[in-house]
Design a protein around this motif. Structure first.
Motif, PDB file in Angstrom:
ATOM      1  N   ARG A  91       0.335  -1.328  -0.145  1.00 33.71           N
ATOM      2  CA  ARG A  91      -0.169  -0.023   0.195  1.00 33.71           C
ATOM      3  C   ARG A  91       0.768   1.155  -0.291  1.00 33.71           C
ATOM      4  N   LEU A  92       2.104   1.695   0.770  1.00 39.85           N
ATOM      5  CA  LEU A  92       2.935   2.612   0.900  1.00 39.85           C
ATOM      6  C   LEU A  92       3.990   2.762  -0.231  1.00 39.85           C
ATOM      7  N   GLY A  93       4.181   1.416  -1.108  1.00 45.03           N
ATOM      8  CA  GLY A  93       5.314   1.818  -2.319  1.00 45.03           C
ATOM      9  C   GLY A  93       4.160   1.834  -3.237  1.00 45.03           C
ATOM     10  N   GLN A  94       2.834   0.970  -3.116  1.00 46.43           N
ATOM     11  CA  GLN A  94       1.930   1.165  -4.168  1.00 46.43           C
ATOM     12  C   GLN A  94       2.730   0.087  -5.338  1.00 46.43           C
ATOM     13  N   ILE A  95       3.095  -1.386  -5.564  1.00 47.04           N
ATOM     14  CA  ILE A  95       3.518  -2.068  -5.936  1.00 47.04           C
ATOM     15  C   ILE A  95       2.706  -3.137  -6.305  1.00 47.04           C
ATOM     16  N   GLU A  96       3.442  -3.997  -6.699  1.00 45.40           N
ATOM     17  CA  GLU A  96       2.125  -5.452  -7.325  1.00 45.40           C
ATOM     18  C   GLU A  96       2.081  -6.452  -5.640  1.00 45.40           C
ATOM     19  N   PRO A  97       1.614  -7.194  -5.314  1.00 39.98           N
ATOM     20  CA  PRO A  97       1.435  -7.744  -4.126  1.00 39.98           C
ATOM     21  C   PRO A  97       2.440  -8.989  -4.097  1.00 39.98           C
ATOM     22  N   GLY A  98       2.778  -9.368  -5.825  1.00 36.97           N
ATOM     23  CA  GLY A  98       3.890 -10.606  -5.703  1.00 36.97           C
ATOM     24  C   GLY A  98       5.312 -10.077  -5.201  1.00 36.97           C
ATOM     25  N   ALA A  99       5.882  -8.516  -5.845  1.00 38.23           N
ATOM     26  CA  ALA A  99       6.374  -7.714  -5.501  1.00 38.23           C
ATOM     27  C   ALA A  99       7.017  -7.428  -4.246  1.00 38.23           C
ATOM     28  N   ALA A 100       5.694  -7.020  -3.308  1.00 39.02           N
ATOM     29  CA  ALA A 100       5.619  -7.408  -1.731  1.00 39.02           C
ATOM     30  C   ALA A 100       5.945  -8.472  -1.786  1.00 39.02           C
ATOM     31  N   MET A 101       5.511  -9.230  -1.070  1.00 40.72           N
ATOM     32  CA  MET A 101       5.660 -10.528  -1.277  1.00 40.72           C
ATOM     33  C   MET A 101       7.125 -10.832  -0.825  1.00 40.72           C
ATOM     34  N   GLY A 102       7.568 -10.957  -2.459  1.00 38.61           N
ATOM     35  CA  GLY A 102       8.889 -11.518  -2.719  1.00 38.61           C
ATOM     36  C   GLY A 102      10.302 -10.545  -2.230  1.00 38.61           C
ATOM     37  N   VAL A 103       9.910  -9.316  -1.584  1.00 40.83           N
ATOM     38  CA  VAL A 103      10.625  -8.816  -0.687  1.00 40.83           C
ATOM     39  C   VAL A 103      10.900  -9.547   0.666  1.00 40.83           C
ATOM     40  N   VAL A 104       9.531  -9.724   1.062  1.00 39.08           N
ATOM     41  CA  VAL A 104       9.135  -9.450   2.581  1.00 39.08           C
ATOM     42  C   VAL A 104      10.439 -11.416   2.744  1.00 39.08           C
ATOM     43  N   PHE A 105       9.689 -12.006   2.045  1.00 38.48           N
ATOM     44  CA  PHE A 105       9.340 -13.054   2.293  1.00 38.48           C
ATOM     45  C   PHE A 105      10.960 -13.970   2.130  1.00 38.48           C
ATOM     46  N   THR A 106      11.718 -13.554   1.186  1.00 35.48           N
ATOM     47  CA  THR A 106      13.510 -13.716   0.899  1.00 35.48           C
ATOM     48  C   THR A 106      14.072 -13.641   2.430  1.00 35.48           C
ATOM     49  N   THR A 107      13.587 -11.466   2.650  1.00 40.96           N
ATOM     50  CA  THR A 107      13.803 -11.363   3.720  1.00 40.96           C
ATOM     51  C   THR A 107      14.029 -11.903   4.695  1.00 40.96           C
ATOM     52  N   MET A 108      12.718 -12.241   5.486  1.00 39.11           N
ATOM     53  CA  MET A 108      12.039 -13.366   7.264  1.00 39.11           C
ATOM     54  C   MET A 108      13.014 -14.458   6.752  1.00 39.11           C
ATOM     55  N   PHE A 109      13.140 -14.640   5.045  1.00 35.29           N
ATOM     56  CA  PHE A 109      13.861 -16.954   5.561  1.00 35.29           C
ATOM     57  C   PHE A 109      15.165 -16.193   5.714  1.00 35.29           C
ATOM     58  N   ALA A 110      15.688 -15.413   4.690  1.00 33.30           N
ATOM     59  CA  ALA A 110      16.754 -15.313   5.408  1.00 33.30           C
ATOM     60  C   ALA A 110      17.754 -14.847   6.955  1.00 33.30           C
ATOM     61  N   ALA A 111      16.666 -14.044   7.604  1.00 28.68           N
ATOM     62  CA  ALA A 111      16.715 -13.745   8.555  1.00 28.68           C
ATOM     63  C   ALA A 111      16.622 -15.036   8.936  1.00 28.68           C
ATOM     64  N   GLY A 112      15.746 -16.011   9.252  1.00 30.59           N
ATOM     65  CA  GLY A 112      16.024 -17.265   9.386  1.00 30.59           C
ATOM     66  C   GLY A 112      16.554 -17.575   9.866  1.00 30.59           C
ATOM     67  N   VAL A 113      17.208 -17.833   8.308  1.00 35.17           N
ATOM     68  CA  VAL A 113      18.743 -19.095   8.250  1.00 35.17           C
ATOM     69  C   VAL A 113      19.769 -18.375   8.903  1.00 35.17           C
ATOM     70  N   LEU A 114      20.047 -16.935   8.914  1.00 37.95           N
ATOM     71  CA  LEU A 114      21.029 -16.202   9.477  1.00 37.95           C
ATOM     72  C   LEU A 114      21.099 -16.485  11.042  1.00 37.95           C
ATOM     73  N   LEU A 115      19.677 -16.279  11.470  1.00 34.55           N
ATOM     74  CA  LEU A 115      19.390 -16.527  13.644  1.00 34.55           C
ATOM     75  C   LEU A 115      19.560 -18.218  14.081  1.00 34.55           C
ATOM     76  N   LEU A 116      19.162 -19.483  12.630  1.00 35.17           N
ATOM     77  CA  LEU A 116      19.800 -20.465  12.650  1.00 35.17           C
ATOM     78  C   LEU A 116      21.568 -21.036  13.503  1.00 35.17           C
ATOM     79  N   GLU A 117      22.140 -19.987  12.162  1.00 36.92           N
ATOM     80  CA  GLU A 117      23.866 -20.085  11.738  1.00 36.92           C
ATOM     81  C   GLU A 117      24.448 -19.498  13.728  1.00 36.92           C
ATOM     82  N   GLN A 118      23.808 -18.297  13.364  1.00 40.02           N
ATOM     83  CA  GLN A 118      23.927 -17.713  14.940  1.00 40.02           C
ATOM     84  C   GLN A 118      23.908 -18.003  15.965  1.00 40.02           C
TER      85      GLN A 118
END
Lengths: 309, 267
Positions: free
Chosen positions: A86-113
């Motif tokens: 809504r704030l960025g006025q972009i496609e829902p798919g793009a917003a999902m892509g940004v969020v879920f890759t970031t959070m998944f990466a954060a999860g992996v990082l957390l797991l390793e650290q």
């Protein structure tokens, strides 16, 4: 198969698989029409940081903290996705892509650290769940359904997913009209006083809860498949949303039942020795139904395409 | 603007606010760095047909959407029949741009018209025979009665636009706001729509239309509102739809010859 064999060994996995399939397919109808169907995929990735954080906080691998962590992460993710969209006025798919890759990466990082890396996180379990193991050993036959002592031994996944299904159904029934109007025409919906932002958020949160509950019982493969396949197949059979929802529930049920049976007996019929994963087979069946609907469904043409001229 | 500043003007302005079906004060909307609508005042005349005119990207649709609360303005006030928008939603009907929705949506013509009755139906109210009759009557008024059971994607652009108008009629509003209802429609549809809008005006309703065809302004409307991010002119067609105001709204984008032609047409 007699009740003595069916009830303890097959009834509960069948019910859990069916309930999970329907709980995901119901909100999936609206998500597909809103072009947000990939949210199932997104949620199954973002639960990782939630589970890791839940483990770090509690120090145990027990179900409830894990589920709460997963649900919390899913809700954070869908709120972030909606906010970015809504704030960025972009496609829902793009917003999902940004969020879920970031959070998944954060999860992996957390797991390793952290020292969680000693904990065994089973990939196969996450993907396919363990539907076949959700058996009801206290049951002796159909009569056990009335036996309170035996009922206490039901796998806890069954009441959890049943409750989730009740919640999802209630949400769909209660907000049917605003959901339909705001999915079709958001601008108009706002002018008649529907709070489309809140409703859209409620829809994705409902989907997230359904996904996490189903994910716990049957793994992510079914979640991803059921958000998309039954609603998409149903859309090609009808031009009415009411009928589409009915078809999607039927397809979800058919996939769950036929997938479970085929996984157990299919390899034997083909002369093989072992059963295959029920969750994988259920997802496969929903895909085959979608393929059949796409090939033979009466409403499969993109009708909008030729009217614009 | 000037007479609003004088003492007399303030009184006149405030009275106008209380009576106006739609009054906007100091409305500014921005989608990014540049404002789409900047500090706009608009006072819609009751019982009139008003055209909102301006070049592409001048903020016509944005003005309408902000007035309706579909997009949030950075600043400004909106009153509807002298009260805050939220209290008067039942008296407003809005027809969005046809291209703003997905016509592949699995629903029938009659179901779209019934959406206009959703305030009356509430969350779980059942659609009864009288609701269906009302929807059919509205379809009849736009000449689409025979299409009630069609899937909306099977309609032509003009037919889709008429279905949207029928939905607005079903709302039984006092103020009708239409965003480019004549864009890309056939001549028969344009005639049907304008006939319905004129009948609404005769029934004392107020109609505001975002319009792009300068050649039909004098035929269709009694008031104009010219905008190019800021307000350019507002008033009766004879006074405010002139070569000067058009030049000032469109700038170099409108050929002088065109303006001459238009001013001859209305003069």
């Amino acid at each position: 198969m007699s009740g003595e064999e069916f009830v303890p060994l097959s009834l509960t996995p069948l019910l859990i698989g069916t309930f999970a399939a329907i709980a995901c397919a119901l909100p999936g109808n609206f998500l597909v029409l809103r072009k947000q169907a990939l949210i199932g995929d997104a949620i199954s990735h973002v639960v990782l940081p939630g589970i890791v954080v839940a483990f770090l906080v509690t120090g145990t691998i027990s179900t409830w903290p894990m589920m709460l962590g997963a649900a919390g992460a899913a809700v954070v993710a869908v709120v972030l996705i909606e906010a970015i969209r809504r704030l960025g006025q972009i496609e829902p798919g793009a917003a999902m892509g940004v969020v879920f890759t970031t959070m998944f990466a954060a999860g992996v990082l957390l797991l390793e650290q952290t020292d969680t890396s000693t904990v065994h996180l089973d990939v196969e379990h996450a993907l396919y769940g363990n539907l076949e193991s959700l058996i009801w050993l206290d049951a002796t036959g159909w009569s056990s359904l009335l036996d309170i002592e035996a009922l206490a031994g039901l796998p806890p996944e069954l009441p959890r997913i049943a409750l989730t299904l009740v919640g999802v159904t209630l949400f769909t029934w209660l907000f049917w009209r605003p959901l339909k109007i705001s999915t079709f025409d958001e601008g108009f919906a706002r002018t008649i006083g529907i709070r489309t932002g809140v409703l859209g958020m409620a829809l994705v949160i409902t989907a997230a809860i359904a996904a996490v509950a189903a994910f716990d019982a049957v793994g992510s493969i079914i979640v991803i498949a059921m958000f998309i396949c039954p609603p998409a197949a149903a859309r090609m059979l009808t031009n009415r949303l009411e009928t589409q929802i009915a078809w999607s529930v039927l397809f979800a049920t058919a996939s769950a039942v036929s997938g479970y049976v085929l996984a157990g007996y299919g390899p034997l019929w083909l002369g093989g020795a072992d059963a295959v994963s029920a969750a994988g087979m259920i997802a496969t069946m929903s895909g085959l139904i979608l393929a059949a609907a796409a090939t033979f469904g009466p409403c499969r043409a993109r009708i909008g395409a030729h009217t614009s001229a | 603007m000037l007479d609003l500043i004088s003492n007399e003007g303030v009184t006149v302005g405030d009275q106008g606010l209380a009576e106006s079906p739609l009054a906007v004060r100091g409305l500014t909307v921005s989608y990014g760095q540049k404002p789409a609508v900047f500090s706009v005042d608009m006072t819609v005349q009751p019982g009139a047909m008003t055209a909102i005119i301006g070049p592409n990207g001048a903020g016509k649709s944005t003005l309408l959407k902000a007035a309706l609360g579909i997009v949030s303005p950075l600043s400004g006030q909106v009153t509807v029949f002298g009260q805050p928008l939220e209290k008067q939603r039942a008296r407003i009907a809005y027809v969005p741009q046809r291209a703003s929705v997905d016509w592949d949506f699995p629903t029938r013509v009659i179901d779209v018209v019934l959406m206009g009755l959703s305030r009356e139906l509430g969350l779980l109210g059942r659609v009864r025979a009288r609701h269906k009759a009302c929807a059919m009557d509205c379809l009849n008024r736009v000449g689409m009665r025979d299409f009630a059971d069609r899937q909306i994607g099977q309609l032509s652009g003009g037919q889709q636009q008429r279905v949207f108008l029928a939905r607005a009629l079903a709302q039984g509003a006092d103020l009708y706001l239409l965003d480019e209802p004549f864009a890309g429609v056939d001549a028969a549809t344009e005639k049907a729509i304008i006939a319905v809008l004129k009948s609404l005006k005769e029934a004392g309703k107020t109609v505001v239309v975002v319009h792009h065809d300068l050649a039909t302004v004098t035929d269709y409307f009694d008031h104009v509102f010219l905008i190019n991010t800021r307000k350019v002119a507002e008033g009766p067609v004879a006074e405010s739809f002139t070569a000067e105001t058009l030049q000032s709204a469109y700038g170099g984008r409108l050929a002088t010859a065109q303006i001459d032609q238009l001013s001859r047409a209305q003069g």
